[in-house]
Motif scaffolding. Sequence first.
Motif, PDB file in Angstrom:
ATOM      1  N   ALA A  74      74.027  -8.483  33.328  1.00 23.21           N
ATOM      2  CA  ALA A  74      74.367  -9.306  34.495  1.00 23.21           C
ATOM      3  C   ALA A  74      75.515 -10.256  34.167  1.00 23.21           C
ATOM      4  O   ALA A  74      76.437 -10.439  34.979  1.00 23.21           O
ATOM      5  CB  ALA A  74      73.139 -10.096  34.953  1.00 23.21           C
ATOM      6  N   ALA A  75      75.473 -10.860  32.983  1.00 22.61           N
ATOM      7  CA  ALA A  75      76.546 -11.771  32.575  1.00 22.61           C
ATOM      8  C   ALA A  75      77.881 -11.027  32.487  1.00 22.61           C
ATOM      9  O   ALA A  75      78.911 -11.530  32.941  1.00 22.61           O
ATOM     10  CB  ALA A  75      76.208 -12.408  31.234  1.00 22.61           C
ATOM     11  N   PHE A  83      83.406 -13.981  38.469  1.00 21.34           N
ATOM     12  CA  PHE A  83      82.509 -15.054  38.881  1.00 21.34           C
ATOM     13  C   PHE A  83      82.393 -16.049  37.731  1.00 21.34           C
ATOM     14  O   PHE A  83      82.210 -15.669  36.570  1.00 21.34           O
ATOM     15  CB  PHE A  83      81.112 -14.504  39.219  1.00 21.34           C
ATOM     16  CG  PHE A  83      81.056 -13.758  40.505  1.00 21.34           C
ATOM     17  CD1 PHE A  83      80.874 -14.438  41.703  1.00 21.34           C
ATOM     18  CD2 PHE A  83      81.185 -12.372  40.533  1.00 21.34           C
ATOM     19  CE1 PHE A  83      80.826 -13.751  42.896  1.00 21.34           C
ATOM     20  CE2 PHE A  83      81.138 -11.677  41.720  1.00 21.34           C
ATOM     21  CZ  PHE A  83      80.957 -12.366  42.915  1.00 21.34           C
ATOM     22  N   VAL A  84      82.472 -17.326  38.055  1.00 24.26           N
ATOM     23  CA  VAL A  84      82.393 -18.383  37.041  1.00 24.26           C
ATOM     24  C   VAL A  84      80.995 -18.416  36.407  1.00 24.26           C
ATOM     25  O   VAL A  84      80.842 -18.767  35.237  1.00 24.26           O
ATOM     26  CB  VAL A  84      82.731 -19.755  37.672  1.00 24.26           C
ATOM     27  CG1 VAL A  84      82.598 -20.876  36.668  1.00 24.26           C
ATOM     28  CG2 VAL A  84      84.126 -19.734  38.266  1.00 24.26           C
ATOM     29  N   SER A  85      79.990 -18.026  37.169  1.00 16.45           N
ATOM     30  CA  SER A  85      78.616 -18.088  36.665  1.00 16.45           C
ATOM     31  C   SER A  85      78.339 -17.071  35.559  1.00 16.45           C
ATOM     32  O   SER A  85      77.317 -17.155  34.879  1.00 16.45           O
ATOM     33  CB  SER A  85      77.623 -17.891  37.808  1.00 16.45           C
ATOM     34  OG  SER A  85      77.821 -16.638  38.418  1.00 16.45           O
ATOM     35  N   GLY A  86      79.242 -16.132  35.337  1.00 17.51           N
ATOM     36  CA  GLY A  86      79.052 -15.142  34.278  1.00 17.51           C
ATOM     37  C   GLY A  86      78.913 -15.783  32.908  1.00 17.51           C
ATOM     38  O   GLY A  86      78.057 -15.395  32.103  1.00 17.51           O
ATOM     39  N   SER A  87      79.745 -16.789  32.634  1.00 13.66           N
ATOM     40  CA  SER A  87      79.672 -17.462  31.330  1.00 13.66           C
ATOM     41  C   SER A  87      78.375 -18.262  31.202  1.00 13.66           C
ATOM     42  O   SER A  87      77.800 -18.360  30.101  1.00 13.66           O
ATOM     43  CB  SER A  87      80.883 -18.371  31.121  1.00 13.66           C
ATOM     44  OG  SER A  87      80.897 -19.403  32.086  1.00 13.66           O
ATOM     45  N   ALA A  88      77.889 -18.820  32.309  1.00 17.33           N
ATOM     46  CA  ALA A  88      76.629 -19.568  32.271  1.00 17.33           C
ATOM     47  C   ALA A  88      75.456 -18.635  32.002  1.00 17.33           C
ATOM     48  O   ALA A  88      74.548 -18.964  31.228  1.00 17.33           O
ATOM     49  CB  ALA A  88      76.421 -20.325  33.578  1.00 17.33           C
ATOM     50  N   VAL A  89      75.458 -17.451  32.623  1.00 14.94           N
ATOM     51  CA  VAL A  89      74.386 -16.481  32.386  1.00 14.94           C
ATOM     52  C   VAL A  89      74.437 -15.989  30.942  1.00 14.94           C
ATOM     53  O   VAL A  89      73.396 -15.810  30.296  1.00 14.94           O
ATOM     54  CB  VAL A  89      74.467 -15.311  33.399  1.00 14.94           C
ATOM     55  CG1 VAL A  89      73.462 -14.230  33.061  1.00 14.94           C
ATOM     56  CG2 VAL A  89      74.254 -15.811  34.819  1.00 14.94           C
ATOM     57  N   LEU A  90      75.644 -15.809  30.398  1.00 15.16           N
ATOM     58  CA  LEU A  90      75.774 -15.407  29.005  1.00 15.16           C
ATOM     59  C   LEU A  90      75.246 -16.502  28.069  1.00 15.16           C
ATOM     60  O   LEU A  90      74.612 -16.217  27.051  1.00 15.16           O
ATOM     61  CB  LEU A  90      77.232 -15.089  28.672  1.00 15.16           C
ATOM     62  CG  LEU A  90      77.475 -14.560  27.262  1.00 15.16           C
ATOM     63  CD1 LEU A  90      76.696 -13.262  27.025  1.00 15.16           C
ATOM     64  CD2 LEU A  90      78.956 -14.344  27.030  1.00 15.16           C
ATOM     65  N   LYS A  91      75.460 -17.740  28.436  1.00 18.04           N
ATOM     66  CA  LYS A  91      74.945 -18.865  27.643  1.00 18.04           C
ATOM     67  C   LYS A  91      73.416 -18.858  27.649  1.00 18.04           C
ATOM     68  O   LYS A  91      72.782 -19.084  26.612  1.00 18.04           O
ATOM     69  CB  LYS A  91      75.486 -20.183  28.198  1.00 18.04           C
ATOM     70  CG  LYS A  91      75.255 -21.367  27.322  1.00 18.04           C
ATOM     71  CD  LYS A  91      75.950 -22.589  27.907  1.00 18.04           C
ATOM     72  CE  LYS A  91      76.107 -23.655  26.874  1.00 18.04           C
ATOM     73  NZ  LYS A  91      76.849 -24.804  27.362  1.00 18.04           N
TER      74      LYS A  91
END
Length: 143
Positions: A74-75, A83-91
């Motif tokens: 998903a990340a 999508f900016v949220s990709g890095s947050a999901v990876l975190k």
Amino acid sequence: MTFEREWAELREGAAKRSATRLNSVPADGGGGGGGGFDLVVDRDDLGAVGNDAYDLLGRLAKEGDIARPATFDAATALTNGNFVSGSAVLKVHDLWRTHLKTLLDSCAQISNHLDYSKARHARDEVKIVGDLTQISVLTDDMK
């Protein structure tokens, strides 16, 4: 009841439950020698903690990582879709992996330490009994 008084009572109760007590020599001067062990750790709750830690370790190793690959996918998809949220999901993915490893290591350490302690105390008991037997024989020879 004040916090300090309650805390003191809890510490006193814990000290009584976990104190090690060694049997003393009888007043007539005789030693044990009855074949029984003087130092006994009979704490079923410690065994239960070790067993629970082992069970939790097995379940976490099998089930604790189920969602991680999907989270990583998903990340990646979010990042590739700009999508900016990709890095947050990876975190989140990376933090979960780190915390899961820490928890697995802790459960293994608890379980292994209790097993090691039990085996070590058994070896120590055999050595102490052997040493005391030698001292007893020497004492008898000196009489």
